[in-house]
Design an enzyme around this catalytic site. Structure first.
Site, PDB file in Angstrom:
ATOM      1  N   CYS A 295      14.371  23.504  21.217  1.00 50.41           N
ATOM      2  CA  CYS A 295      15.048  23.225  19.949  1.00 50.41           C
ATOM      3  C   CYS A 295      16.362  22.476  20.156  1.00 50.41           C
ATOM      4  CB  CYS A 295      15.280  24.513  19.169  1.00 50.41           C
ATOM      5  SG  CYS A 295      16.159  25.792  20.075  1.00 50.41           S
TER       6      CYS A 295
ATOM      7  N   CYS B  99       0.825  -1.213   0.000  1.00 53.11           N
ATOM      8  CA  CYS B  99       0.000   0.000   0.000  1.00 53.11           C
ATOM      9  C   CYS B  99       0.857   1.260   0.000  1.00 53.11           C
ATOM     10  CB  CYS B  99      -0.894   0.047   1.248  1.00 53.11           C
ATOM     11  SG  CYS B  99      -2.005  -1.338   1.469  1.00 53.11           S
TER      12      CYS B  99
END
Length: 353
Positions: free
Chosen positions: A321, A38
């Site tokens: 971050c 798929c």
């Protein structure tokens, strides 16, 4: 210990679990128990991870003896390209000055509103409404920067009326339109310099909340960074109430989890804010690669832009971050220095054990 970047199969599995349409055409997955392969975005029931294999393309899956799924047609590259072309067309319509509804958009690209909304978000990482608002705000900033009258700029940007602007645009500008046009004049930014566990730190606050948390080694360098971030604002020393909030900030960043309940003034583009939201979802004690972060927001090819958004973060530790590393697990590209990034990750990893 800091976790290593995930292998490619693990990255593929994450995209399959998310039914990430942006990964369609990049690989296919096959299920051993059914013999079917798929697209990553296929809506069929997910198989167990141990029964799944990944292939670079449909031909490899066919050569391995798997047959294509009748639902998502992974061997039909032209069908996938047609879907992507429709999303690109929808983007161009949303970027026009005249606002469009989801129903109009769906009719224009010959899709149902539900299918379009789902595929658009999977392909771009944003909803059609969010895309339209981001471009509207961009046009507003450009018009104001050119010196256009505020009312004219509002309507030129595509806002139907002034009230729509006042409800939404301020979140992007971070100040009134008049102040934005003057480059931030008359915006007040209070600040305080203080110690924290890894050196010195500057905490700044606008009228809307904490707008900068900057770690550093010297007060002069921190003040210079503040003036670079807010060049036209009035920089005012802290008063007693703000000093109390600064102590709350320091208490938070001195702990492993950095849980801060104070209001934040987060200013950035729609893309930057999307990246920052994804950063806040990274569990303490874990790391992700820039490639994984880009895939998380539905834009796996935007690795450089994601890294740039990480570098634009002004709220150190609160928007983590520092938890983003290179694909091989190496540290790099931290705004406040790799040494400080290593210290933060070591602290989080040690307390995780």
């Amino acid at each position: 210990m800091m976790k290593k970047a995930l292998l490619i199969d693990d990255e593929c599995w994450l995209r399959v679990q998310a039914r990430d349409a942006s990964a369609d055409g990049r690989f296919v997955f096959a299920v051993r128990t059914t013999g079917v392969f798929c697209r990553p975005s296929c809506r069929s029931k997910r198989a167990l991870r141990k029964n799944v294999r990944f292939f670079a393309n449909a031909q490899q899956a066919l050569d391995a003896g798997f047959r294509p799924c009748k639902r998502c047609q992974p061997d039909n590259a032209r069908a996938q390209q047609r879907r992507l072309d429709k999303i690109a067309c929808a983007c161009r319509l949303l970027e026009q000055e005249t606002p469009v509804t989801l129903a109009f958009l769906a009719q224009a690209v010959a899709m149902s509103p539900f299918h379009l909304h789902r595929l658009f978000k999977a392909s771009t990482g944003m909803t059609p409404k969010g895309w339209q608002q981001a471009w509207r705000a961009r046009r507003l900033r450009e018009a104001l920067a050119k010196g256009e009258p505020i009312t004219a700029a509002i309507y030129r940007a595509g806002f139907p009326d002034s009230s729509s602007y006042y409800r939404h645009a301020d979140q992007t500008l971070g100040m009134t339109a008049k102040q934005f046009r003057k480059g931030g004049d008359n915006v007040s930014v209070r600040y305080a310099l203080t110690d924290w566990v890894y050196g010195r730190c500057l905490v700044a606050e606008s009228e809307r909340g904490i707008c900068a948390i900057l770690p550093g080694d010297s007060d002069d360098a921190l003040l210079a960074e503040l003036h670079t971030l807010f060049p036209s604002a009035r920089h005012e020393p802290a008063d007693a109430l703000f000093q109390q909030r600064v102590r709350q900030v320091v208490a938070a960043i001195n702990t492993r989890d950095v849980l801060l309940s104070l209001p934040l003034d987060i200013q950035g583009t729609a893309f930057q804010q999307q990246v920052w939201q994804a950063l806040c979802a990274i569990p303490c004690g874990e790391t992700v690669s820039y490639q994984q972060l880009a895939a998380t927001i539905g834009k796996p090819t935007a690795v450089r832009a994601v890294a740039s958004a990480c570098g634009a973060n002004k709220l150190a530790m609160v928007i983590p971050c520092h938890r983003v590393v290179r694909r091989d697990g190496a540290l790099s590209g931290y705004r406040w220095g790799v040494r400080r990034k290593a210290q933060l990750l070591k602290r989080e990893a040690q307390k995780e054990e």
